[in-house]
Design a protein around this motif. Sequence first.
Motif, mmCIF file in Angstrom:
data_model
loop_
_atom_site.group_PDB
_atom_site.id
_atom_site.type_symbol
_atom_site.label_atom_id
_atom_site.label_comp_id
_atom_site.label_asym_id
_atom_site.label_seq_id
_atom_site.Cartn_x
_atom_site.Cartn_y
_atom_site.Cartn_z
ATOM 1 N N ILE A 68 -3.672 2.246 -3.006
ATOM 2 C CA ILE A 68 -3.200 3.586 -2.637
ATOM 3 C C ILE A 68 -4.151 4.170 -1.597
ATOM 4 O O ILE A 68 -5.372 4.120 -1.751
ATOM 5 C CB ILE A 68 -3.118 4.525 -3.859
ATOM 6 N N PRO A 121 -4.928 1.450 -7.492
ATOM 7 C CA PRO A 121 -4.167 2.606 -7.980
ATOM 8 C C PRO A 121 -4.836 3.406 -9.087
ATOM 9 O O PRO A 121 -4.951 4.629 -8.985
ATOM 10 C CB PRO A 121 -2.854 1.969 -8.448
ATOM 11 N N SER A 169 2.420 -0.422 -6.386
ATOM 12 C CA SER A 169 1.280 -0.480 -5.468
ATOM 13 C C SER A 169 0.189 -1.464 -5.889
ATOM 14 O O SER A 169 -0.169 -1.562 -7.054
ATOM 15 C CB SER A 169 0.640 0.903 -5.331
ATOM 16 N N VAL A 183 -0.004 8.374 -0.054
ATOM 17 C CA VAL A 183 0.382 9.572 -0.791
ATOM 18 C C VAL A 183 -0.433 10.765 -0.307
ATOM 19 O O VAL A 183 -1.401 10.633 0.428
ATOM 20 C CB VAL A 183 0.206 9.387 -2.317
ATOM 21 N N THR A 241 0.839 -1.194 0.000
ATOM 22 C CA THR A 241 0.000 0.000 0.000
ATOM 23 C C THR A 241 0.871 1.240 0.000
ATOM 24 O O THR A 241 1.743 1.387 0.865
ATOM 25 C CB THR A 241 -0.917 0.030 1.242
ATOM 26 N N SER A 242 0.649 2.121 -0.954
ATOM 27 C CA SER A 242 1.340 3.407 -0.967
ATOM 28 C C SER A 242 0.468 4.453 -0.289
ATOM 29 O O SER A 242 -0.736 4.510 -0.521
ATOM 30 C CB SER A 242 1.653 3.849 -2.397
ATOM 31 N N VAL A 288 4.968 4.842 -7.274
ATOM 32 C CA VAL A 288 3.682 4.433 -6.699
ATOM 33 C C VAL A 288 2.921 3.542 -7.679
ATOM 34 O O VAL A 288 2.407 2.473 -7.321
ATOM 35 C CB VAL A 288 2.839 5.665 -6.310
#
Length: 265
Positions: A221, A235, A218, A39, A36-37, A214
């Motif tokens: 997200i 994503p 990913s 941001v 998991t990103s 990312v």
Amino acid sequence: MSSEQPVLETRGLTISFGGHIAVNSVSCAFHKGTLTSIVGPNGAGKTTWFNLISGQLKASAGQVLLKGEDITGLGAAKRADKGLGRAFQLTNLFPNLTALENVRLAVASRYSIGHNFWQMASRRTDLTDRAMAYLTQVNLAKRADYLVAGLPHGDQRKLEVALMLALKPEVFMFDEPTAGMSVDEVPVILDLIADIKRNQDKVVLLVEHKMDVVRSLSDRIVVLHNGELVADGEPAEVIASPVVQEAYLGASPADLASEQEVSHG
């Protein structure tokens, strides 16, 4: 989302500094085998949320759970013992020891070799062999005997990843892992993160500003904005959503609507 128990979960996690709420009631669950990103724009609360999860900061409200256990009251070291691994924006190493000594201590800690920690770590050849294997993995074997204080910043970042690998956590937390690295150093770290992800039995969390990174890594997200979770999903879906375009890319929903009308006109 998987029906099995999440490895890591935050429930209503909140922290305020004075009158400012830096992270506002963030609830999110993370399952094994997923990268998991996290941001969002600068000041969104990403690193603060990381610090709450890993124990560098004490929450004003809410909970952190690891494998169903409430670890909110534990400090960073205890959380690390239970399986939370964290790499920092700024490296967190022993500068007056060599790269090998740093990783060997991490290996020794992982295997709880006893109270005479420093002497035992240096005498056990099996620990040295394991430490060298981790250094090789991050492309630092040739600098095993270099003092950390003399290593370039990029090598220090790679060494920090080697330390985290040596501790064998269940949750890998990377906070801008490629920050300050040269272009040719970045693939080494990204390949390592991709390898951890392929393992499929770990949770990987990544705070990252570079959207190409990312997109490439990913499975999911999560977007924070002004300390709040504003988007969470796959994503392509998240990146395309108006709230993310506004929060992360600076375009307003009205601007986006106008662009879409023009493109379809």
